[in-house]
Motif scaffolding. Structure first.
Motif, mmCIF file in Angstrom:
data_model
loop_
_atom_site.group_PDB
_atom_site.id
_atom_site.type_symbol
_atom_site.label_atom_id
_atom_site.label_comp_id
_atom_site.label_asym_id
_atom_site.label_seq_id
_atom_site.Cartn_x
_atom_site.Cartn_y
_atom_site.Cartn_z
ATOM 1 N N ILE A 25 61.361 48.668 48.381
ATOM 2 C CA ILE A 25 60.461 47.734 47.716
ATOM 3 C C ILE A 25 59.605 47.053 48.773
ATOM 4 O O ILE A 25 60.009 46.925 49.932
ATOM 5 C CB ILE A 25 61.220 46.679 46.882
ATOM 6 C CG1 ILE A 25 62.240 45.927 47.739
ATOM 7 C CG2 ILE A 25 61.871 47.301 45.665
ATOM 8 C CD1 ILE A 25 62.922 44.777 47.011
ATOM 9 N N LEU A 26 58.402 46.643 48.365
ATOM 10 C CA LEU A 26 57.581 45.852 49.263
ATOM 11 C C LEU A 26 58.287 44.538 49.524
ATOM 12 O O LEU A 26 58.854 43.927 48.611
ATOM 13 C CB LEU A 26 56.209 45.602 48.637
ATOM 14 C CG LEU A 26 55.305 46.833 48.483
ATOM 15 C CD1 LEU A 26 54.017 46.429 47.770
ATOM 16 C CD2 LEU A 26 54.990 47.464 49.834
ATOM 17 N N LYS A 27 58.295 44.099 50.750
ATOM 18 C CA LYS A 27 59.032 42.893 51.129
ATOM 19 C C LYS A 27 58.602 41.704 50.280
ATOM 20 O O LYS A 27 57.412 41.384 50.176
ATOM 21 C CB LYS A 27 58.803 42.585 52.612
ATOM 22 C CG LYS A 27 59.692 41.479 53.155
ATOM 23 C CD LYS A 27 59.553 41.360 54.646
ATOM 24 C CE LYS A 27 60.437 40.255 55.213
ATOM 25 N NZ LYS A 27 61.857 40.508 54.993
ATOM 26 N N GLY A 28 59.590 41.074 49.628
ATOM 27 C CA GLY A 28 59.334 39.906 48.795
ATOM 28 C C GLY A 28 58.805 40.219 47.411
ATOM 29 O O GLY A 28 58.474 39.316 46.651
ATOM 30 N N LYS A 29 58.734 41.519 47.055
ATOM 31 C CA LYS A 29 58.209 41.905 45.753
ATOM 32 C C LYS A 29 59.179 42.864 45.069
ATOM 33 O O LYS A 29 60.167 43.313 45.646
ATOM 34 C CB LYS A 29 56.834 42.571 45.908
ATOM 35 C CG LYS A 29 55.798 41.696 46.602
ATOM 36 C CD LYS A 29 54.475 42.423 46.785
ATOM 37 C CE LYS A 29 53.472 41.572 47.535
ATOM 38 N NZ LYS A 29 52.191 42.290 47.770
ATOM 39 N N LEU A 57 58.842 51.625 45.841
ATOM 40 C CA LEU A 57 58.091 52.655 46.555
ATOM 41 C C LEU A 57 58.935 53.916 46.674
ATOM 42 O O LEU A 57 60.075 53.872 47.157
ATOM 43 C CB LEU A 57 57.704 52.176 47.952
ATOM 44 C CG LEU A 57 56.790 50.950 48.027
ATOM 45 C CD1 LEU A 57 56.537 50.595 49.485
ATOM 46 C CD2 LEU A 57 55.475 51.202 47.311
ATOM 47 N N LYS A 58 58.367 55.018 46.233
ATOM 48 C CA LYS A 58 59.020 56.319 46.327
ATOM 49 C C LYS A 58 58.310 57.132 47.400
ATOM 50 O O LYS A 58 57.097 57.331 47.326
ATOM 51 C CB LYS A 58 58.946 57.024 44.975
ATOM 52 C CG LYS A 58 59.650 58.368 44.940
ATOM 53 C CD LYS A 58 59.566 58.987 43.544
ATOM 54 C CE LYS A 58 58.132 59.333 43.191
ATOM 55 N NZ LYS A 58 58.030 60.090 41.924
ATOM 56 N N PRO A 59 59.044 57.621 48.408
ATOM 57 C CA PRO A 59 58.371 58.334 49.497
ATOM 58 C C PRO A 59 57.971 59.741 49.098
ATOM 59 O O PRO A 59 58.512 60.332 48.163
ATOM 60 C CB PRO A 59 59.443 58.372 50.585
ATOM 61 C CG PRO A 59 60.724 58.416 49.820
ATOM 62 C CD PRO A 59 60.496 57.549 48.614
ATOM 63 N N LYS A 94 53.338 55.726 52.465
ATOM 64 C CA LYS A 94 51.903 55.512 52.227
ATOM 65 C C LYS A 94 51.555 54.025 52.060
ATOM 66 O O LYS A 94 50.857 53.627 51.135
ATOM 67 C CB LYS A 94 51.448 56.298 50.987
ATOM 68 C CG LYS A 94 51.637 57.805 51.136
ATOM 69 C CD LYS A 94 51.084 58.542 49.940
ATOM 70 C CE LYS A 94 51.353 60.048 50.047
ATOM 71 N NZ LYS A 94 50.739 60.662 51.208
ATOM 72 N N THR A 95 52.060 53.209 52.935
ATOM 73 C CA THR A 95 51.730 51.790 52.930
ATOM 74 C C THR A 95 51.856 51.239 54.341
ATOM 75 O O THR A 95 52.655 51.734 55.147
ATOM 76 C CB THR A 95 52.646 50.990 51.976
ATOM 77 O OG1 THR A 95 52.246 49.609 51.979
ATOM 78 C CG2 THR A 95 54.096 51.071 52.411
ATOM 79 N N GLN A 96 51.081 50.214 54.626
ATOM 80 C CA GLN A 96 51.169 49.517 55.908
ATOM 81 C C GLN A 96 51.938 48.210 55.771
ATOM 82 O O GLN A 96 52.184 47.523 56.757
ATOM 83 C CB GLN A 96 49.757 49.232 56.438
ATOM 84 C CG GLN A 96 48.922 50.494 56.694
ATOM 85 C CD GLN A 96 49.556 51.414 57.716
ATOM 86 O OE1 GLN A 96 50.025 50.949 58.764
ATOM 87 N NE2 GLN A 96 49.591 52.704 57.421
ATOM 88 N N GLU A 97 52.294 47.856 54.547
ATOM 89 C CA GLU A 97 53.028 46.611 54.310
ATOM 90 C C GLU A 97 54.508 46.785 54.678
ATOM 91 O O GLU A 97 55.030 47.906 54.719
ATOM 92 C CB GLU A 97 52.900 46.192 52.846
ATOM 93 C CG GLU A 97 51.484 45.870 52.407
ATOM 94 C CD GLU A 97 51.445 45.343 50.981
ATOM 95 O OE1 GLU A 97 52.095 44.323 50.705
ATOM 96 O OE2 GLU A 97 50.770 45.970 50.134
#
Length: 340
Positions: free
Chosen positions: A72-76, A80-82, A106-109
């Motif tokens: 999961i995105l940090k704090g959210k 996210l599935k790779p 596929k994210t920089q977060e």
């Protein structure tokens, strides 16, 4: 099939002898550990049982540790599935071996693990390579409790024996769901974990694993189509296996569990701890490429919802007497750009 519901907060020890004078704090890190369950069942039923399936449950749904390849995105709460992506001749500093495939989020977060148990309906979506949500999960609250050793002969406390323990409390409707090798009859309560905590036994007429078993052939067809699959640990194991007819291409495993348990031999008054194991935790995911398509049926029959993913190692990893470690399931896996 039965449910085992703790009456109170529980503690699963680490197998080390707990002497309150020598150890002032006792931690309890929860994972799906079949040993306390099996020990309680054997003692209450006066049998030597095997465990065929074990998970958490709530109501009529099973819950499993979220697979470690989804984040999961940090704090959210966004899951996210790779994507499994093929590369050419990438060398890692750790292994100095070529890696053909890597997981791309596929994210920089910043991303983090889903440290919870997800519903069986969401696990099924995950196994079919579909999007999942984490709106309904199980997690635990820790309770610190202070105790002191009692001299039973005098009815007084013993000086120098003050200690603190970390207990885990289930929600009121959460329990362990267990399929043992034999039917459990005339057992209403049993002791599970440390401190002799009682649990109530709930009889289950319907098999809660049916939903997962019904997806087996569909997922098998998906694997035949793509030539790839991922194996997810539902309970810890002792080794990552090289499965005949496949090639291991990647893995996402959690922090190893340093574990020992307590063995009491028949007719012996006292027991002793086993040697220390380094267990690969539940939720770990191992990725495979199928190199012999004729092996797919055999792979699914052996590892789809079976406690068989381990290397022979006594006493807990015995192919003739499975205690419940190495329970796994298989999911479909799509490679970016098609078959590799």
């Amino acid at each position: 099939m039965i449910g085992i519901k703790p009456f109170d907060a529980i503690i699963f020890g680490d197998g080390k002898d707990f002497n309150a004078k020598e150890r002032t704090f006792r931690e309890s890190d929860f994972f799906i550990n079949p040993i306390p369950i099996l020990s309680g069942l054997n003692k209450a039923s006066d049998k030597k049982l095997n465990i065929e399936f074990l998970s958490l449950a709530k109501g009529e749904n099973l819950y499993f540790k979220a697979p470690l390849d989804i984040k999961i995105l940090k704090g959210k709460d966004k899951v996210l599935k790779p994507t499994l992506t093929k590369l050419d001749n990438v060398i890692t500093e750790e292994t100095e071996e070529p890696i053909e495939y890597f997981l791309d989020y596929k994210t920089q977060e910043k991303i983090e693990d889903i440290n919870a148990y997800i519903k069986d309906e969401e696990l099924i979506k995950y196994l079919k390579d579909e999007e999942i949500s984490i709106n309904d999960t199980i997690s635990f609250q820790k309770e610190l409790r202070t105790g002191i050793k009692i001299d039973k002969s005098k009815g007084t406390t013993q000086e120098g024996y003050l200690f603190t323990q970390s207990f885990l409390r289930f929600d009121d409707d959460v329990y362990f769901y267990v399929k043992a090798s034999e039917e459990i009859k005339d057992v209403e309560t049993l002791v599970v974990g440390g401190e002799s905590k009682l649990s109530v036994v709930i009889k289950k007429d319907n098999d809660l694993t049916d939903k997962l078993l019904k997806e087996k052939e569909h997922i098998k067809d998906m694997v035949r189509n793509t030539g790839f699959f991922k194996l997810i640990l539902l309970t810890p194991t002792n080794r990552v296996l090289h499965i005949e007819g496949t090639k291991l291409i990647n893995k996402v495993i959690g922090k190893h569990i340093t574990y020992s348990s307590w063995i009491k031999l028949k007719d012996e008054k006292t027991g002793f701890p086993t040697r220390i194991y380094r267990l690969i935790p539940e939720g770990s995911v191992i990725f495979y490429k199928v190199e012999d398509m004729a092996k797919i049926d055999e792979i699914f029959d052996r590892y789809y919802l079976k406690p068989a993913y381990y290397e022979l190692e006594y006493p807990y990893f015995d192919t003739n007497n499975p205690v419940g470690f190495g329970l796994s399931i298989i999911g479909a896996l799509n490679l970016e750009g098609g078959k590799g």
